[in-house]
Design an enzyme around this catalytic site. Structure first.
Site, PDB file in Angstrom:
ATOM      1  N   THR A  14       0.837  28.690  39.307  1.00  0.00           N
ATOM      2  CA  THR A  14       1.486  28.616  40.619  1.00  0.00           C
ATOM      3  C   THR A  14       0.429  28.761  41.718  1.00  0.00           C
ATOM      4  O   THR A  14      -0.698  29.181  41.461  1.00  0.00           O
ATOM      5  CB  THR A  14       2.518  29.751  40.798  1.00  0.00           C
ATOM      6  OG1 THR A  14       1.836  31.016  40.737  1.00  0.00           O
ATOM      7  CG2 THR A  14       3.579  29.712  39.715  1.00  0.00           C
ATOM      8  N   ASP A  15       0.821  28.405  42.947  1.00  0.00           N
ATOM      9  CA  ASP A  15      -0.067  28.650  44.087  1.00  0.00           C
ATOM     10  C   ASP A  15       0.731  29.324  45.192  1.00  0.00           C
ATOM     11  O   ASP A  15       1.908  29.649  45.012  1.00  0.00           O
ATOM     12  CB  ASP A  15      -0.738  27.355  44.557  1.00  0.00           C
ATOM     13  CG  ASP A  15       0.245  26.344  45.159  1.00  0.00           C
ATOM     14  OD1 ASP A  15       1.327  26.736  45.631  1.00  0.00           O
ATOM     15  OD2 ASP A  15      -0.082  25.141  45.161  1.00  0.00           O
ATOM     16  N   GLN A  16       0.093  29.566  46.333  1.00  0.00           N
ATOM     17  CA  GLN A  16       0.768  30.364  47.359  1.00  0.00           C
ATOM     18  C   GLN A  16       1.894  29.608  48.048  1.00  0.00           C
ATOM     19  O   GLN A  16       2.595  30.200  48.867  1.00  0.00           O
ATOM     20  CB  GLN A  16      -0.245  30.905  48.365  1.00  0.00           C
ATOM     21  CG  GLN A  16      -0.874  29.865  49.280  1.00  0.00           C
ATOM     22  CD  GLN A  16      -1.846  30.509  50.257  1.00  0.00           C
ATOM     23  OE1 GLN A  16      -2.526  31.472  49.931  1.00  0.00           O
ATOM     24  NE2 GLN A  16      -1.910  30.009  51.478  1.00  0.00           N
TER      25      GLN A  16
END
Lengths: 139, 139, 139, 139
Positions: A14-16
């Site tokens: 995942t990323d921000q």
């Protein structure tokens, strides 16, 4: 009928933005084609041990909906082209829980030998990939 | 004139073929466009803080020669299309030591707001990207 | 009895030494603890949706033998400590084909709330983790 | 005086908690020691070409504050132990903008030869690493 593989989304992927970072789908296509080969009877690890490498010449991908952490993603992979020194795979990825289409893509490959020069596959591997191509493209 | 960024290949980015794993170039395109924005005066971090997100709709890449561990890679990035709700970047990557072309690619993006819905950029960001587009496409 | 999870080594996880790049085991510990929680009835995704985050305070790992491409790795995970605001997991990873020990490690975590401040878990999660701890530490 | 390297946090390195995913610091330690070697005159790429590999035996890390997207991180690396067949590095990472301590860690390594068996370094590399150790540990 395409070969199917499943994976569960890792937190690391995942990323921000709160969704899966887009480059991970490129890694997932690799998982898709390896499992597709395996399900047609070819182990890619063995293929490399036999001196054949599947170099990546090109990738493309289209993002339809975001995968999220902990989702189970189903990857459907087809042999979309098979030539003497090159081949292509095409992919569709779905969220397993609701069959939502997440991603479609393609990769183009060249066969290399141990010296990393273009080569033809041995008959053993060629026959299996041809069968996979035929299975995905019924007359 | 495209904006340029440089990076040094990490050991983590290699694979057992002895070259850079192909999905890393997709990550490097992100570095290229962020540095291109920065060099035109837009910080992507600030843009997100202002509520604009650059979602990835599509990627494509072609591999010309492999990058290797410890190589310095130069990424040249251009704004190749700018519409009201979408934009495209195009990229060329070179081995800095000998200017060998390694990779060319494109990414297509949609502007999203904080609710992750399609939106138009504010004038502040639009003007800068338009200037970047114009710089890359002299009349 | 520790909770077990399995994964297959991805090509992307190898490096030019021909083995798995060492940082991937840190990612695999995350997979181990998430599956351990799941197998004790806690979904980490739900836990975050309920406002509890498991921040990483520390990691350590020892490398006993290298995992290789396409290996199936079995991860055994135990709750090794459970306090009011912190917990620890310990891990052992094996090559599934021959039960060879590959890696042992630990991670230390703090419970955070939605404001990312230290907190205590709700009774729901606490009870499950306490049961997991007890299962791993029979009297 | 430790050797210093800097890097800028990539979007790919963040996770859905909105901070850098913890395994990336392990990758960053690799960048730290490679740059530390380089700044003492040893290219790790050359060292591998000369048949010496620095296998990772152990890692440990403590997380003090989270790095965030687009932060510049300064990595300070020291040779903390040097024996005939093994060595250790220690690391401290800081947010460059405010010198906040983010991470401290250690890695332990064994020297391997081309057959991947424990070996002693050649005098050329040994002398440089001994000088690096001495520089970090003034009498």
């Amino acid at each position: 009928m395409p070969a199917a593989a499943e994976l569960r989304v890792r937190y690391a992927e995942t990323d921000q933005m709160g969704i899966v970072y887009h480059a991970n789908y490129i890694v997932w296509m690799e998982i898709g084609r390896v499992e597709a080969c395996r399900c047609h009877g070819v182990s890619y690890a063995e293929m490399e041990a036999d001196g054949f490498f599947l170099a990546v010449l090109g990738v493309e991908g289209n993002y339809h909906a975001p995968a999220r952490y902990d989702d189970i993603v189903r990857i459907e992979t087809m042999v979309s082209s098979l030539q003497s020194r090159m081949m292509e795979f095409s992919y569709a990825m779905y969220r397993a829980s609701n069959n939502e289409l997440l991603f479609t893509g393609k990769t183009k490959h060249m066969f290399l030998n141990e010296e990393r020069r273009p080569t033809r596959l041995s008959e053993k591997y060629r026959a299996v990939l041809a069968a996979a191509y035929a299975a995905d493209h019924p007359a």
